[in-house]
Scaffold this motif. Sequence first.
Motif, PDB file in Angstrom:
ATOM      1  N   ILE A  76       9.733   8.378   3.162  1.00 34.73           N
ATOM      2  CA  ILE A  76      10.182   8.083   1.803  1.00 34.73           C
ATOM      3  C   ILE A  76      10.967   6.777   1.861  1.00 34.73           C
ATOM      4  N   PRO A  77      10.406   5.703   1.333  1.00 38.23           N
ATOM      5  CA  PRO A  77      11.100   4.409   1.387  1.00 38.23           C
ATOM      6  C   PRO A  77      12.352   4.417   0.521  1.00 38.23           C
ATOM      7  N   ASP A  78      13.230   3.495   0.784  1.00 37.61           N
ATOM      8  CA  ASP A  78      14.482   3.378   0.048  1.00 37.61           C
ATOM      9  C   ASP A  78      14.245   2.536  -1.219  1.00 37.61           C
ATOM     10  N   LYS A  79      13.456   3.094  -2.139  1.00 41.76           N
ATOM     11  CA  LYS A  79      13.098   2.397  -3.384  1.00 41.76           C
ATOM     12  C   LYS A  79      13.161   3.389  -4.535  1.00 41.76           C
ATOM     13  N   CYS A  80      14.304   3.547  -5.149  1.00 41.74           N
ATOM     14  CA  CYS A  80      14.433   4.438  -6.298  1.00 41.74           C
ATOM     15  C   CYS A  80      13.995   3.673  -7.548  1.00 41.74           C
ATOM     16  N   HIS A  81      13.054   4.251  -8.281  1.00 47.02           N
ATOM     17  CA  HIS A  81      12.537   3.619  -9.492  1.00 47.02           C
ATOM     18  C   HIS A  81      13.115   4.334 -10.710  1.00 47.02           C
ATOM     19  N   VAL A  82      13.793   3.596 -11.570  1.00 44.29           N
ATOM     20  CA  VAL A  82      14.347   4.127 -12.802  1.00 44.29           C
ATOM     21  C   VAL A  82      13.410   3.721 -13.929  1.00 44.29           C
ATOM     22  N   LEU A  83      12.766   4.723 -14.530  1.00 48.65           N
ATOM     23  CA  LEU A  83      11.759   4.455 -15.555  1.00 48.65           C
ATOM     24  C   LEU A  83      12.195   4.992 -16.907  1.00 48.65           C
ATOM     25  N   ALA A  84      12.213   4.124 -17.889  1.00 50.04           N
ATOM     26  CA  ALA A  84      12.470   4.524 -19.270  1.00 50.04           C
ATOM     27  C   ALA A  84      11.231   5.247 -19.800  1.00 50.04           C
ATOM     28  N   PRO A  85      11.360   5.992 -20.881  1.00 54.29           N
ATOM     29  CA  PRO A  85      10.188   6.670 -21.453  1.00 54.29           C
ATOM     30  C   PRO A  85       9.043   5.683 -21.714  1.00 54.29           C
ATOM     31  N   GLY A  86       7.845   6.049 -21.250  1.00 57.99           N
ATOM     32  CA  GLY A  86       6.660   5.217 -21.437  1.00 57.99           C
ATOM     33  C   GLY A  86       6.509   4.078 -20.451  1.00 57.99           C
ATOM     34  N   GLU A  87       7.492   3.860 -19.609  1.00 62.86           N
ATOM     35  CA  GLU A  87       7.459   2.738 -18.662  1.00 62.86           C
ATOM     36  C   GLU A  87       6.567   3.048 -17.458  1.00 62.86           C
ATOM     37  N   LYS A  88       5.944   2.002 -16.918  1.00 64.43           N
ATOM     38  CA  LYS A  88       5.123   2.098 -15.705  1.00 64.43           C
ATOM     39  C   LYS A  88       5.682   1.144 -14.676  1.00 64.43           C
ATOM     40  N   VAL A  89       5.529   1.513 -13.404  1.00 65.13           N
ATOM     41  CA  VAL A  89       5.917   0.634 -12.308  1.00 65.13           C
ATOM     42  C   VAL A  89       4.884   0.813 -11.193  1.00 65.13           C
ATOM     43  N   VAL A  90       4.604  -0.266 -10.493  1.00 63.71           N
ATOM     44  CA  VAL A  90       3.696  -0.222  -9.350  1.00 63.71           C
ATOM     45  C   VAL A  90       4.527  -0.462  -8.099  1.00 63.71           C
ATOM     46  N   THR A  91       4.350   0.409  -7.123  1.00 62.60           N
ATOM     47  CA  THR A  91       5.051   0.273  -5.851  1.00 62.60           C
ATOM     48  C   THR A  91       4.036   0.463  -4.732  1.00 62.60           C
ATOM     49  N   SER A  92       4.332  -0.081  -3.550  1.00 61.41           N
ATOM     50  CA  SER A  92       3.388   0.057  -2.440  1.00 61.41           C
ATOM     51  C   SER A  92       4.109  -0.061  -1.110  1.00 61.41           C
ATOM     52  N   GLU A  93       3.443   0.421  -0.096  1.00 61.36           N
ATOM     53  CA  GLU A  93       3.912   0.313   1.286  1.00 61.36           C
ATOM     54  C   GLU A  93       2.771  -0.229   2.127  1.00 61.36           C
ATOM     55  N   ALA A  94       3.112  -1.047   3.097  1.00 56.99           N
ATOM     56  CA  ALA A  94       2.104  -1.614   4.004  1.00 56.99           C
ATOM     57  C   ALA A  94       1.460  -0.495   4.823  1.00 56.99           C
ATOM     58  N   ILE A  95       0.220  -0.695   5.226  1.00 58.12           N
ATOM     59  CA  ILE A  95      -0.497   0.350   5.950  1.00 58.12           C
ATOM     60  C   ILE A  95       0.121   0.673   7.307  1.00 58.12           C
ATOM     61  N   TRP A  96       0.954  -0.215   7.847  1.00 54.76           N
ATOM     62  CA  TRP A  96       1.617   0.122   9.111  1.00 54.76           C
ATOM     63  C   TRP A  96       2.853   0.988   8.872  1.00 54.76           C
ATOM     64  N   SER A  97       3.286   1.132   7.610  1.00 54.24           N
ATOM     65  CA  SER A  97       4.419   1.997   7.276  1.00 54.24           C
ATOM     66  C   SER A  97       3.967   3.351   6.732  1.00 54.24           C
ATOM     67  N   ALA A  98       2.869   3.358   6.012  1.00 58.37           N
ATOM     68  CA  ALA A  98       2.388   4.576   5.360  1.00 58.37           C
ATOM     69  C   ALA A  98       0.868   4.589   5.357  1.00 58.37           C
ATOM     70  N   ASP A  99       0.297   5.779   5.542  1.00 62.09           N
ATOM     71  CA  ASP A  99      -1.158   5.868   5.495  1.00 62.09           C
ATOM     72  C   ASP A  99      -1.682   6.785   4.389  1.00 62.09           C
ATOM     73  N   ARG A 100      -0.758   7.493   3.681  1.00 65.00           N
ATOM     74  CA  ARG A 100      -1.208   8.390   2.624  1.00 65.00           C
ATOM     75  C   ARG A 100      -0.089   8.631   1.622  1.00 65.00           C
ATOM     76  N   TYR A 101      -0.416   8.581   0.354  1.00 64.60           N
ATOM     77  CA  TYR A 101       0.519   8.927  -0.730  1.00 64.60           C
ATOM     78  C   TYR A 101       0.515  10.433  -0.871  1.00 64.60           C
ATOM     79  N   VAL A 102       1.695  11.047  -0.940  1.00 60.54           N
ATOM     80  CA  VAL A 102       1.813  12.491  -1.027  1.00 60.54           C
ATOM     81  C   VAL A 102       2.175  12.938  -2.443  1.00 60.54           C
ATOM     82  N   GLY A 103       3.185  12.306  -3.036  1.00 61.22           N
ATOM     83  CA  GLY A 103       3.621  12.708  -4.374  1.00 61.22           C
ATOM     84  C   GLY A 103       4.896  11.994  -4.743  1.00 61.22           C
ATOM     85  N   LEU A 104       5.563  12.500  -5.774  1.00 56.90           N
ATOM     86  CA  LEU A 104       6.803  11.918  -6.250  1.00 56.90           C
ATOM     87  C   LEU A 104       7.972  12.836  -5.950  1.00 56.90           C
ATOM     88  N   VAL A 105       9.119  12.245  -5.643  1.00 60.93           N
ATOM     89  CA  VAL A 105      10.354  12.995  -5.390  1.00 60.93           C
ATOM     90  C   VAL A 105      11.466  12.371  -6.221  1.00 60.93           C
TER      91      VAL A 105
END
Length: 107
Positions: A76-105
Amino acid sequence: MKRITRVIGAAAAGLVLAGAAQVSAQAAGAGASAAVPTCVTGKPFLLVTVGVEITNGCSTTQRVNAEYTKGGKTFIPDKCHVLAPGEKVVTSEAIWSADRYVGLVPC
């Protein structure tokens, strides 16, 4: 030229299969992260990174982070995303750090 076409075709097929596996993983991980409301969604994508488009479909502001794995271990990277209603954000991790998206926490 035919060899290049075959190599490109095989690489594209591999990316499609990896993307399908990530969507399945997101569905499996959604139950595990029950503290994040279901109105907040994560849509994974794969380029040279493992990325997620997070959308807040809630009527309130939400604080979430993407959960990934690398070699079967939770990341779980140290990137907390604060989203207002209706807001979208794109985040990513390099393939040497992560190989699969699991979900949201929550964060």
